[in-house]
Design a protein around this motif. Structure first.
Motif, PDB file in Angstrom:
ATOM      1  N   PRO A 141       0.808  -1.225   0.000  1.00 42.70           N
ATOM      2  CA  PRO A 141       0.000   0.000   0.000  1.00 42.70           C
ATOM      3  C   PRO A 141       0.837   1.268   0.000  1.00 42.70           C
ATOM      4  CG  PRO A 141       0.100  -0.899   2.216  1.00 42.70           C
ATOM      5  CD  PRO A 141       0.851  -1.859   1.333  1.00 42.70           C
ATOM      6  N   THR A 142       2.153   1.132   0.165  1.00 43.20           N
ATOM      7  CA  THR A 142       3.014   2.309   0.281  1.00 43.20           C
ATOM      8  C   THR A 142       3.874   2.535  -0.957  1.00 43.20           C
ATOM      9  OG1 THR A 142       4.821   1.062   1.325  1.00 43.20           O
ATOM     10  CG2 THR A 142       3.117   1.961   2.769  1.00 43.20           C
ATOM     11  N   LEU A 143       3.668   1.780  -2.015  1.00 41.36           N
ATOM     12  CA  LEU A 143       4.472   1.923  -3.230  1.00 41.36           C
ATOM     13  C   LEU A 143       4.325   3.339  -3.779  1.00 41.36           C
ATOM     14  CD1 LEU A 143       6.208   0.392  -5.383  1.00 41.36           C
ATOM     15  CD2 LEU A 143       4.057   0.050  -6.634  1.00 41.36           C
ATOM     16  N   SER A 144       5.460   3.964  -4.076  1.00 42.01           N
ATOM     17  CA  SER A 144       5.446   5.347  -4.566  1.00 42.01           C
ATOM     18  C   SER A 144       6.152   5.455  -5.906  1.00 42.01           C
ATOM     19  CB  SER A 144       6.130   6.283  -3.559  1.00 42.01           C
ATOM     20  OG  SER A 144       7.541   6.117  -3.601  1.00 42.01           O
ATOM     21  N   THR A 145       5.978   6.587  -6.551  1.00 48.61           N
ATOM     22  CA  THR A 145       6.677   6.868  -7.793  1.00 48.61           C
ATOM     23  C   THR A 145       8.189   6.810  -7.598  1.00 48.61           C
ATOM     24  OG1 THR A 145       4.881   8.175  -8.732  1.00 48.61           O
ATOM     25  CG2 THR A 145       7.094   8.661  -9.524  1.00 48.61           C
ATOM     26  N   VAL A 311      14.331  -7.485 -10.561  1.00 51.57           N
ATOM     27  CA  VAL A 311      14.404  -6.411  -9.572  1.00 51.57           C
ATOM     28  C   VAL A 311      13.283  -6.633  -8.556  1.00 51.57           C
ATOM     29  CG1 VAL A 311      14.254  -3.920  -9.145  1.00 51.57           C
ATOM     30  CG2 VAL A 311      15.317  -4.762 -11.259  1.00 51.57           C
ATOM     31  N   GLU A 312      13.587  -6.426  -7.294  1.00 50.58           N
ATOM     32  CA  GLU A 312      12.572  -6.524  -6.246  1.00 50.58           C
ATOM     33  C   GLU A 312      12.762  -5.395  -5.249  1.00 50.58           C
ATOM     34  OE1 GLU A 312      11.603  -9.482  -2.517  1.00 50.58           O
ATOM     35  OE2 GLU A 312      11.753 -10.390  -4.524  1.00 50.58           O
ATOM     36  N   ARG A 313      11.667  -4.760  -4.874  1.00 50.83           N
ATOM     37  CA  ARG A 313      11.686  -3.740  -3.840  1.00 50.83           C
ATOM     38  C   ARG A 313      10.603  -4.081  -2.817  1.00 50.83           C
ATOM     39  NH1 ARG A 313      15.805  -2.999  -5.726  1.00 50.83           N
ATOM     40  NH2 ARG A 313      16.851  -1.069  -6.388  1.00 50.83           N
ATOM     41  N   ALA A 314      10.999  -4.164  -1.571  1.00 50.08           N
ATOM     42  CA  ALA A 314      10.064  -4.505  -0.503  1.00 50.08           C
ATOM     43  C   ALA A 314       9.704  -3.262   0.290  1.00 50.08           C
ATOM     44  CB  ALA A 314      10.665  -5.561   0.418  1.00 50.08           C
ATOM     45  N   SER A 315       8.501  -3.263   0.822  1.00 47.60           N
ATOM     46  CA  SER A 315       8.060  -2.188   1.692  1.00 47.60           C
ATOM     47  C   SER A 315       8.799  -2.252   3.022  1.00 47.60           C
ATOM     48  CB  SER A 315       6.557  -2.311   1.954  1.00 47.60           C
ATOM     49  OG  SER A 315       6.297  -3.418   2.803  1.00 47.60           O
ATOM     50  N   ASP A 316       8.573  -1.261   3.840  1.00 44.22           N
ATOM     51  CA  ASP A 316       9.016  -1.344   5.221  1.00 44.22           C
ATOM     52  C   ASP A 316       8.279  -2.496   5.894  1.00 44.22           C
ATOM     53  OD1 ASP A 316      10.295  -0.698   7.581  1.00 44.22           O
ATOM     54  OD2 ASP A 316       9.837   1.438   7.451  1.00 44.22           O
ATOM     55  N   THR A 317       8.714  -2.898   7.065  1.00 45.66           N
ATOM     56  CA  THR A 317       8.002  -3.940   7.792  1.00 45.66           C
ATOM     57  C   THR A 317       6.625  -3.431   8.214  1.00 45.66           C
ATOM     58  OG1 THR A 317       9.069  -3.261   9.851  1.00 45.66           O
ATOM     59  CG2 THR A 317      10.091  -5.056   8.610  1.00 45.66           C
ATOM     60  N   LEU A 318       5.752  -4.363   8.570  1.00 51.12           N
ATOM     61  CA  LEU A 318       4.350  -4.024   8.789  1.00 51.12           C
ATOM     62  C   LEU A 318       4.147  -3.016   9.912  1.00 51.12           C
ATOM     63  CD1 LEU A 318       1.388  -4.534   8.057  1.00 51.12           C
ATOM     64  CD2 LEU A 318       1.401  -6.436   9.694  1.00 51.12           C
ATOM     65  N   ARG A 319       4.893  -3.141  10.980  1.00 44.44           N
ATOM     66  CA  ARG A 319       4.643  -2.263  12.122  1.00 44.44           C
ATOM     67  C   ARG A 319       4.790  -0.777  11.770  1.00 44.44           C
ATOM     68  NH1 ARG A 319       3.610  -2.967  17.332  1.00 44.44           N
ATOM     69  NH2 ARG A 319       4.247  -1.348  18.793  1.00 44.44           N
ATOM     70  N   PRO A 320       5.877  -0.320  11.148  1.00 41.58           N
ATOM     71  CA  PRO A 320       5.937   1.081  10.741  1.00 41.58           C
ATOM     72  C   PRO A 320       4.908   1.456   9.671  1.00 41.58           C
ATOM     73  CG  PRO A 320       7.927  -0.082  10.065  1.00 41.58           C
ATOM     74  CD  PRO A 320       7.189  -0.984  10.990  1.00 41.58           C
ATOM     75  N   VAL A 321       4.542   0.490   8.812  1.00 40.38           N
ATOM     76  CA  VAL A 321       3.474   0.762   7.843  1.00 40.38           C
ATOM     77  C   VAL A 321       2.174   1.072   8.575  1.00 40.38           C
ATOM     78  CG1 VAL A 321       2.004  -0.307   6.082  1.00 40.38           C
ATOM     79  CG2 VAL A 321       4.494  -0.563   5.952  1.00 40.38           C
ATOM     80  N   LEU A 322       1.886   0.299   9.614  1.00 38.76           N
ATOM     81  CA  LEU A 322       0.681   0.529  10.399  1.00 38.76           C
ATOM     82  C   LEU A 322       0.777   1.818  11.212  1.00 38.76           C
ATOM     83  CD1 LEU A 322      -0.014  -3.093  11.669  1.00 38.76           C
ATOM     84  CD2 LEU A 322      -1.193  -1.868   9.831  1.00 38.76           C
ATOM     85  N   ASN A 330      -4.757   6.630   6.661  1.00 43.32           N
ATOM     86  CA  ASN A 330      -4.834   6.351   5.229  1.00 43.32           C
ATOM     87  C   ASN A 330      -5.753   5.167   4.945  1.00 43.32           C
ATOM     88  OD1 ASN A 330      -3.664   4.869   2.648  1.00 43.32           O
ATOM     89  ND2 ASN A 330      -3.210   7.049   2.489  1.00 43.32           N
ATOM     90  N   ASN A 331      -6.774   5.414   4.151  1.00 47.05           N
ATOM     91  CA  ASN A 331      -7.781   4.386   3.877  1.00 47.05           C
ATOM     92  C   ASN A 331      -7.249   3.262   2.993  1.00 47.05           C
ATOM     93  OD1 ASN A 331      -9.735   5.796   5.355  1.00 47.05           O
ATOM     94  ND2 ASN A 331     -10.321   7.020   3.588  1.00 47.05           N
ATOM     95  N   LEU A 332      -6.475   3.619   1.967  1.00 44.00           N
ATOM     96  CA  LEU A 332      -5.936   2.594   1.067  1.00 44.00           C
ATOM     97  C   LEU A 332      -5.067   1.603   1.828  1.00 44.00           C
ATOM     98  CD1 LEU A 332      -3.242   1.766  -0.810  1.00 44.00           C
ATOM     99  CD2 LEU A 332      -5.517   1.436  -1.750  1.00 44.00           C
ATOM    100  N   THR A 333      -4.211   2.115   2.702  1.00 44.38           N
ATOM    101  CA  THR A 333      -3.362   1.219   3.483  1.00 44.38           C
ATOM    102  C   THR A 333      -4.200   0.279   4.339  1.00 44.38           C
ATOM    103  OG1 THR A 333      -1.587   2.853   3.564  1.00 44.38           O
ATOM    104  CG2 THR A 333      -1.510   1.098   5.190  1.00 44.38           C
TER     105      THR A 333
END
Length: 502
Positions: A141-145, A311-322, A330-333
């Motif tokens: 849910p945090t993927l950015s340009t 190529v692979e890019r991972a998000s931050d871990t779930l806890r900081p995402v939350l 954020n509703n999308l997240t």
């Protein structure tokens, strides 16, 4: 429970709680003696009770209409100190996200990451990929340009400059839904589509400037380092007063119009994206072109891709995402992590089933019989839970997942709305706001160190339901109503600190 009461204990509120510190909760009522007027007396009430305004008086003075429900309990023992309409199911609004955080942490784990991949279906020969290139979303849910820009640079560093096959995008890691809440207007940026491939929270940036011949308008996918133009979404200025926006989906391009009279001198806003896979593909194609990589017209894949991950890019871990989800609401997240948790739990195939699945989980884990969630963000006005069940869920499940540590600090304000620095009461809570609905739930620490867990729900549902579609973004009277509700919430917190934290 309909009405006001004090100092009783929820039967089994904390029985079986994960935190050992909460295992001392008494399981039977202290049975205080009634007093005149039907309210329940407080046994051994502190001296501060004589000076703190009563909860009934505070609620009456707020003049909110509809209903007010609240519960406050001792966080260590589970002793319920005060309650009003505590068993009444009410709309939780974005307070739902606190439950979504618990749901996601239990089923995905605090260390979970969402991966976005570039996959090759053939070998690379002389800089040319002899096969397809697939941009595969993993529900991030945090993927950015900016992330896509870095992936394009990594693709070039891997030696790829062109693709002989197709350029394919895949968003099937999560089910697709066109909008979180279909009753909301099309143009609200906080109500986008949800997919397994989400970019910039599935929003596109619309900017306008007055020019000699009218207006210059643009749409881009801006982030901090990259601001690529968007080609899968267009907007035109229309000579009309109403409606302010119109939307149509014409094949591969989302078409917007905006009323000229609404634009003024200039400005910008985020508009929602309804075709997120093509939006992400459009942006990545532009960023790849800047790296000297030529990609064909993107196509949307219907099945999960197979091939070699380049190529692979991972998000931050779930806890900081939350943490960010709760901080910025954020509703999308919320929808992406909640849906991911439901899929991990099993038996859920779409968003319409995911909110109810979370309700069933909460009933099983915390006995929350009133829980009825239609989504994970709280945007849908049909969700319901009682203040009592909310407090029960926080008290039982929150400590085990250290939920308080990722909740936003709730700032207390003076009568003029100014933040009160170094206030002796510490509040960590989740707020929620819909039209004529305002909610707050979390933990507070009184000046003497007493920890309390609470939920405050206010809502005039009949007034909310009567709002015409044209006024849903800014209905008359709503800002003042919310101001009074938030003032009441703070007054209740200050009362509880004075009475139960002395």
């Amino acid at each position: 429970m309909t009405g006001f009461s004090r100092r009783f204990v929820l039967g089994g509120l904390l029985s079986g709680a994960a935190s050992a510190a909460l295992a001392e909760a008494p399981l039977t009522s202290l049975r205080p003696m009634p007093r005149a007027g039907g309210a329940v007396a407080v046994p051994s009430a502190p001296t501060a009770t004589r000076t703190a305004a009563s909860a009934e008086a505070l609620v009456a003075a707020a003049q909110l209409g509809g209903k007010v429900g609240f519960v406050v309990a001792d966080a260590r023992t589970g002793l319920v100190l005060e309650a009003m309409n505590g068993a009444e199911p009410m709309p939780p609004a974005s307070v739902s996200k606190a439950i979504t955080a618990l749901y996601a942490l239990e089923h995905l784990g605090a260390g979970h990451r969402f991966a976005t991949r570039l996959i090759a279906t053939g070998p690379v020969q002389g800089g040319r990929l002899a096969g397809d290139l697939v941009l595969a979303g993993g529900g991030d849910p945090t993927l950015s340009t900016d992330t896509l820009g870095d992936m394009a640079a990594a693709l070039r560093a891997a030696g790829i400059s062109s693709v002989a096959g197709r350029f394919v995008v895949w968003g099937g890691a999560l089910p697709f839904v066109r909008a979180i809440d279909t009753t909301q207007p099309d143009y609200l940026g906080y109500n986008p589509a949800v997919s397994g491939l989400n970019l910039n929270f599935n929003r596109v940036h619309f900017e306008w400037k007055r020019a000699q011949s009218g207006y210059q308008v643009s749409m881009d996918a801006r982030a901090e380092r990259f601001v690529p133009k968007v080609y899968t979404t267009r907007i035109a200025v229309a000579d009309r007063d109403r409606p302010v926006y119109t939307y149509s989906d014409r094949g591969e391009v989302e078409e917007w119009t905006v009323a000229r009279t609404a634009l003024g001198k200039g400005g910008s806003r985020w508009l929602p994206v309804r075709r997120p896979e093509l939006y992400a593909a459009d942006v990545f194609q532009t960023l790849a072109r800047a790296q000297g990589i030529t990609l064909p017209t993107p196509q949307v894949a219907k099945s999960a891709p197979r091939g070699t991950v380049i190529v692979e890019r991972a998000s931050d871990t779930l806890r900081p995402v939350l943490h960010d989800m709760l901080r910025f609401s954020n509703n999308l997240t919320a929808e992406a992590v909640g849906m991911s948790a439901s899929m991990q739990r099993g038996g859920v195939r779409g968003h319409a089933q995911s909110g109810p699945a979370m309700s069933d989980w909460l009933k099983a884990r915390a006995g929350a019989g009133t829980a009825r969630f239609v989504d994970h963000s709280g945007l849908g006005g049909a969700s319901r839970i009682s203040a009592m069940d909310m407090v029960t869920a926080l008290a039982r499940l929150g400590p085990g997942q250290a939920l308080r540590g990722i909740l936003k600090e709730f700032t207390l304000r003076d009568a003029n709305g100014k933040v009160m620095q170094n206030h002796p009461v510490q509040v960590d809570a989740k707020t929620g706001t819909l039209n004529f609905v305002s909610t707050l739930a979390g933990w507070m620490t009184a000046p003497d160190g007493t920890d309390l867990v609470f939920a405050i729900f206010t809502g005039d549902v009949a007034r909310r339901d009567a709002i015409p579609d044209a006024q849903k973004e800014q209905p008359p009277g709503a800002p003042e109503w919310v101001r009074r509700s938030k003032r009441l919430q703070q007054q209740l917190i200050e009362r509880w600190a004075a009475v139960y934290g002395a």
